[in-house]
Design a protein around this motif. Structure first.
Motif, PDB file in Angstrom:
ATOM      1  N   VAL A  37      56.958  42.141  25.119  1.00 21.55           N
ATOM      2  CA  VAL A  37      56.149  41.919  26.311  1.00 21.55           C
ATOM      3  C   VAL A  37      56.760  40.767  27.107  1.00 21.55           C
ATOM      4  O   VAL A  37      57.532  39.964  26.575  1.00 21.55           O
ATOM      5  N   SER A  38      56.393  40.693  28.377  1.00 16.51           N
ATOM      6  CA  SER A  38      56.977  39.680  29.255  1.00 16.51           C
ATOM      7  C   SER A  38      55.904  38.962  30.059  1.00 16.51           C
ATOM      8  O   SER A  38      54.796  39.477  30.240  1.00 16.51           O
ATOM      9  N   PHE A  39      56.286  37.777  30.578  1.00 12.40           N
ATOM     10  CA  PHE A  39      55.382  36.940  31.358  1.00 12.40           C
ATOM     11  C   PHE A  39      56.160  36.285  32.497  1.00 12.40           C
ATOM     12  O   PHE A  39      57.360  36.036  32.378  1.00 12.40           O
ATOM     13  N   LEU A  40      55.465  35.994  33.590  1.00  8.59           N
ATOM     14  CA  LEU A  40      55.984  35.135  34.648  1.00  8.59           C
ATOM     15  C   LEU A  40      55.237  33.812  34.552  1.00  8.59           C
ATOM     16  O   LEU A  40      54.002  33.784  34.622  1.00  8.59           O
ATOM     17  N   ILE A  41      55.970  32.723  34.403  1.00 11.70           N
ATOM     18  CA  ILE A  41      55.353  31.426  34.132  1.00 11.70           C
ATOM     19  C   ILE A  41      55.766  30.422  35.208  1.00 11.70           C
ATOM     20  O   ILE A  41      56.955  30.260  35.500  1.00 11.70           O
ATOM     21  N   ARG A  42      54.778  29.788  35.784  1.00 10.35           N
ATOM     22  CA  ARG A  42      55.069  28.772  36.795  1.00 10.35           C
ATOM     23  C   ARG A  42      55.691  27.552  36.127  1.00 10.35           C
ATOM     24  O   ARG A  42      55.208  27.066  35.101  1.00 10.35           O
ATOM     25  N   ASN A  43      56.768  27.052  36.684  1.00 12.04           N
ATOM     26  CA  ASN A  43      57.445  25.867  36.175  1.00 12.04           C
ATOM     27  C   ASN A  43      56.738  24.627  36.717  1.00 12.04           C
ATOM     28  O   ASN A  43      56.911  24.246  37.874  1.00 12.04           O
ATOM     29  N   VAL A  44      55.896  24.037  35.878  1.00 13.04           N
ATOM     30  CA  VAL A  44      55.100  22.881  36.281  1.00 13.04           C
ATOM     31  C   VAL A  44      55.795  21.602  35.819  1.00 13.04           C
ATOM     32  O   VAL A  44      55.987  21.405  34.616  1.00 13.04           O
ATOM     33  N   PRO A  45      56.203  20.710  36.724  1.00 15.92           N
ATOM     34  CA  PRO A  45      56.838  19.458  36.292  1.00 15.92           C
ATOM     35  C   PRO A  45      55.929  18.691  35.328  1.00 15.92           C
ATOM     36  O   PRO A  45      54.769  18.424  35.621  1.00 15.92           O
ATOM     37  N   GLY A  46      56.465  18.381  34.158  1.00 15.70           N
ATOM     38  CA  GLY A  46      55.683  17.677  33.154  1.00 15.70           C
ATOM     39  C   GLY A  46      54.806  18.569  32.309  1.00 15.70           C
ATOM     40  O   GLY A  46      54.163  18.091  31.367  1.00 15.70           O
ATOM     41  N   GLY A  47      54.742  19.849  32.627  1.00 17.59           N
ATOM     42  CA  GLY A  47      53.924  20.768  31.854  1.00 17.59           C
ATOM     43  C   GLY A  47      54.497  20.977  30.461  1.00 17.59           C
ATOM     44  O   GLY A  47      55.725  21.066  30.291  1.00 17.59           O
ATOM     45  N   LEU A  48      53.645  21.071  29.466  1.00 14.75           N
ATOM     46  CA  LEU A  48      54.125  21.231  28.091  1.00 14.75           C
ATOM     47  C   LEU A  48      54.903  22.532  27.908  1.00 14.75           C
ATOM     48  O   LEU A  48      55.988  22.535  27.329  1.00 14.75           O
ATOM     49  N   MET A  49      54.353  23.636  28.388  1.00 13.87           N
ATOM     50  CA  MET A  49      55.058  24.906  28.234  1.00 13.87           C
ATOM     51  C   MET A  49      56.320  24.920  29.085  1.00 13.87           C
ATOM     52  O   MET A  49      57.382  25.365  28.629  1.00 13.87           O
ATOM     53  N   SER A  50      56.213  24.428  30.311  1.00 22.59           N
ATOM     54  CA  SER A  50      57.384  24.396  31.189  1.00 22.59           C
ATOM     55  C   SER A  50      58.508  23.564  30.588  1.00 22.59           C
ATOM     56  O   SER A  50      59.685  23.947  30.627  1.00 22.59           O
ATOM     57  N   SER A  51      58.155  22.412  30.032  1.00 21.11           N
ATOM     58  CA  SER A  51      59.168  21.529  29.442  1.00 21.11           C
ATOM     59  C   SER A  51      59.850  22.201  28.257  1.00 21.11           C
ATOM     60  O   SER A  51      61.067  22.090  28.072  1.00 21.11           O
ATOM     61  N   PHE A  52      59.050  22.921  27.456  1.00 18.22           N
ATOM     62  CA  PHE A  52      59.641  23.634  26.327  1.00 18.22           C
ATOM     63  C   PHE A  52      60.575  24.737  26.805  1.00 18.22           C
ATOM     64  O   PHE A  52      61.721  24.849  26.320  1.00 18.22           O
ATOM     65  N   LEU A  53      60.131  25.534  27.768  1.00 23.14           N
ATOM     66  CA  LEU A  53      60.927  26.688  28.198  1.00 23.14           C
ATOM     67  C   LEU A  53      62.196  26.279  28.931  1.00 23.14           C
ATOM     68  O   LEU A  53      63.234  26.938  28.810  1.00 23.14           O
ATOM     69  N   THR A  54      62.141  25.191  29.698  1.00 28.04           N
ATOM     70  CA  THR A  54      63.322  24.782  30.466  1.00 28.04           C
ATOM     71  C   THR A  54      64.237  23.859  29.682  1.00 28.04           C
ATOM     72  O   THR A  54      65.415  23.726  30.021  1.00 28.04           O
ATOM     73  N   GLY A  55      63.713  23.216  28.634  1.00 21.35           N
ATOM     74  CA  GLY A  55      64.530  22.229  27.931  1.00 21.35           C
ATOM     75  C   GLY A  55      64.961  22.590  26.540  1.00 21.35           C
ATOM     76  O   GLY A  55      66.031  22.161  26.086  1.00 21.35           O
ATOM     77  N   MET A  56      64.163  23.393  25.826  1.00 22.72           N
ATOM     78  CA  MET A  56      64.470  23.633  24.416  1.00 22.72           C
ATOM     79  C   MET A  56      64.525  25.101  24.020  1.00 22.72           C
ATOM     80  O   MET A  56      65.203  25.464  23.060  1.00 22.72           O
ATOM     81  N   ALA A  57      63.800  25.946  24.709  1.00 22.52           N
ATOM     82  CA  ALA A  57      63.624  27.325  24.255  1.00 22.52           C
ATOM     83  C   ALA A  57      64.927  28.099  24.237  1.00 22.52           C
ATOM     84  O   ALA A  57      65.776  27.944  25.121  1.00 22.52           O
ATOM     85  N   LYS A  58      65.072  28.940  23.227  1.00 25.77           N
ATOM     86  CA  LYS A  58      66.235  29.823  23.123  1.00 25.77           C
ATOM     87  C   LYS A  58      65.811  31.080  22.387  1.00 25.77           C
ATOM     88  O   LYS A  58      64.792  31.124  21.691  1.00 25.77           O
ATOM     89  N   ALA A  59      66.616  32.112  22.556  1.00 26.85           N
ATOM     90  CA  ALA A  59      66.337  33.377  21.884  1.00 26.85           C
ATOM     91  C   ALA A  59      66.242  33.156  20.379  1.00 26.85           C
ATOM     92  O   ALA A  59      67.048  32.437  19.790  1.00 26.85           O
ATOM     93  N   GLY A  60      65.222  33.753  19.774  1.00 24.35           N
ATOM     94  CA  GLY A  60      65.021  33.627  18.337  1.00 24.35           C
ATOM     95  C   GLY A  60      63.969  32.614  17.958  1.00 24.35           C
ATOM     96  O   GLY A  60      63.498  32.607  16.818  1.00 24.35           O
ATOM     97  N   ASP A  61      63.582  31.724  18.890  1.00 26.06           N
ATOM     98  CA  ASP A  61      62.533  30.753  18.596  1.00 26.06           C
ATOM     99  C   ASP A  61      61.204  31.461  18.385  1.00 26.06           C
ATOM    100  O   ASP A  61      60.881  32.437  19.078  1.00 26.06           O
ATOM    101  N   SER A  62      60.417  30.947  17.473  1.00 24.35           N
ATOM    102  CA  SER A  62      59.128  31.556  17.157  1.00 24.35           C
ATOM    103  C   SER A  62      58.063  31.148  18.171  1.00 24.35           C
ATOM    104  O   SER A  62      58.040  30.007  18.642  1.00 24.35           O
TER     105      SER A  62
END
Length: 337
Positions: A166-191
């Motif tokens: 499944v897929s999602f469109l996520i707003r990139n919020v400066p300082g947002g917890l999810m945004s920070s994870f997706l733009t800074g650490m997330a990679k294929a295979g992460d749980s």
């Protein structure tokens, strides 16, 4: 032959069951561990009265009028102890999921792709064997767990479930917890984990023209809806107006163009609010709603966007003196750290 029945509970939880041919919806629910309100099973007490929002079914003639009046039946109310599905159905249950001894389902998955579509928008896809069993109504959302924290964020599906993805469109919020994870650490295979589905904003049976209004990443539920419409077809015209603040906020236009090719009576337009925009269509969504889109009120209006947009559209509709047949909306607000 079996049919899928989606139960929407008043606390926002949705659960799906399968009903066999000739089986009452109540019997199917209990067989699969969902204890919807029930007493007599004979169509005499009205305890199991619910509202069928979509699908075709047979109620028979064995219930009494004190339990379900002809007027109620004509409006879409059903007795689940008498209801036998003739297609996939959506049933609104007037109690919480806890009362029915069920709860939202949880799933574990891994990131299959994460892409930054623009400065303001991230596309996330997750995949897992457990997701192959995930069912939801196009337009609904789930709570996605943020790795490394105990917090979750709510996101609408931007696609249907296919092969456990499944897929999602996520707003990139400066300082947002999810945004920070997706733009800074997330990679294929992460749980990642998710819980749901949830929400009363979803595609109903199409019985008249549709006007779809999306603001920013509020486009997500509509791309899921359009996938479904592309599969099942529609004899009614559909128009989407997609509004954003800046030119760089416009995403997925190639996908909308593909839908316009696949769905013969689907059209769309995009607009940008910023006065500095180079886009040919400027202004707010309300400035691009034409009288033909409202069809003298014989239209179902779906809106997903931030609260100010929802209020602006509501006011615009009131000022036109036209009441749409149905007005479904979903408000969302960004969450920071």
């Amino acid at each position: 032959m079996t049919h899928s029945i989606a139960f929407n509970f008043e606390d926002g939880v949705t659960r799906f069951i399968d009903a066999n041919a000739g089986e009452t919806v109540a019997d199917a629910a209990y067989r699969q561990g969902i204890n919807i309100p029930l007493d007599c099973r004979d169509g005499a007490c009205g305890t199991c009265k619910c509202f069928a929002e979509a699908g075709s079914y047979d109620l028979g003639d064995e219930y009494i009028e004190d339990a379900l009046s002809p007027e109620e039946a004509g409006q879409g109310y059903v007795l689940t102890c008498q209801m036998r599905a003739k297609s996939d159905c959506v049933v609104r249950v007037p109690v919480s999921s806890d009362v029915c001894r069920t709860s939202q389902a949880s799933y574990d998955a891994t990131i299959s792709a994460v892409r930054q579509l623009s400065d303001s928008t991230i596309a996330l896809s997750i995949k897992g064997e457990s997701l192959s069993k995930l069912a939801f109504l196009p337009g609904q959302y789930v709570n996605l767990g943020i790795p490394g924290s105990e917090q979750t964020r709510a996101y609408s599906f931007s696609s249907l479930q296919r092969d456990g993805e499944v897929s999602f469109l996520i707003r990139n919020v400066p300082g947002g917890l999810m945004s920070s994870f997706l733009t800074g650490m997330a990679k294929a295979g992460d749980s990642m984990s998710l819980a749901g589905p949830l929400g009363s904003f979803y595609l109903r049976d199409i019985r008249r023209p549709l006007l779809l209004l999306a603001g920013g990443t509020g486009l997500a539920p509509f791309t899921a809806m359009l996938e479904k419409i592309a599969e099942q077809g529609s004899e009614h015209p559909l128009h989407l107006i997609y509004g954003v603040t800046h030119d760089f906020d416009l995403v997925e236009l190639d996908r909308l163009e593909a839908f316009a090719t696949r769905i013969p009576n689907f059209t769309y337009s995009a607009c940008v609010a910023s006065p500095d925009s180079q886009h040919p269509r400027k202004g707010y969504v309300t400035q691009h709603i034409e009288p033909k889109h409202l069809n003298d009120g014989d239209v179902d209006l779906y809106l997903c966007g931030p609260p100010p947009m929802v209020e602006a559209v509501s006011q615009f509709i009131r000022e036109q003196g036209i009441a749409p047949a149905n007005f479904y909306y979903e408000k969302f607000a960004a969450s920071a750290a």
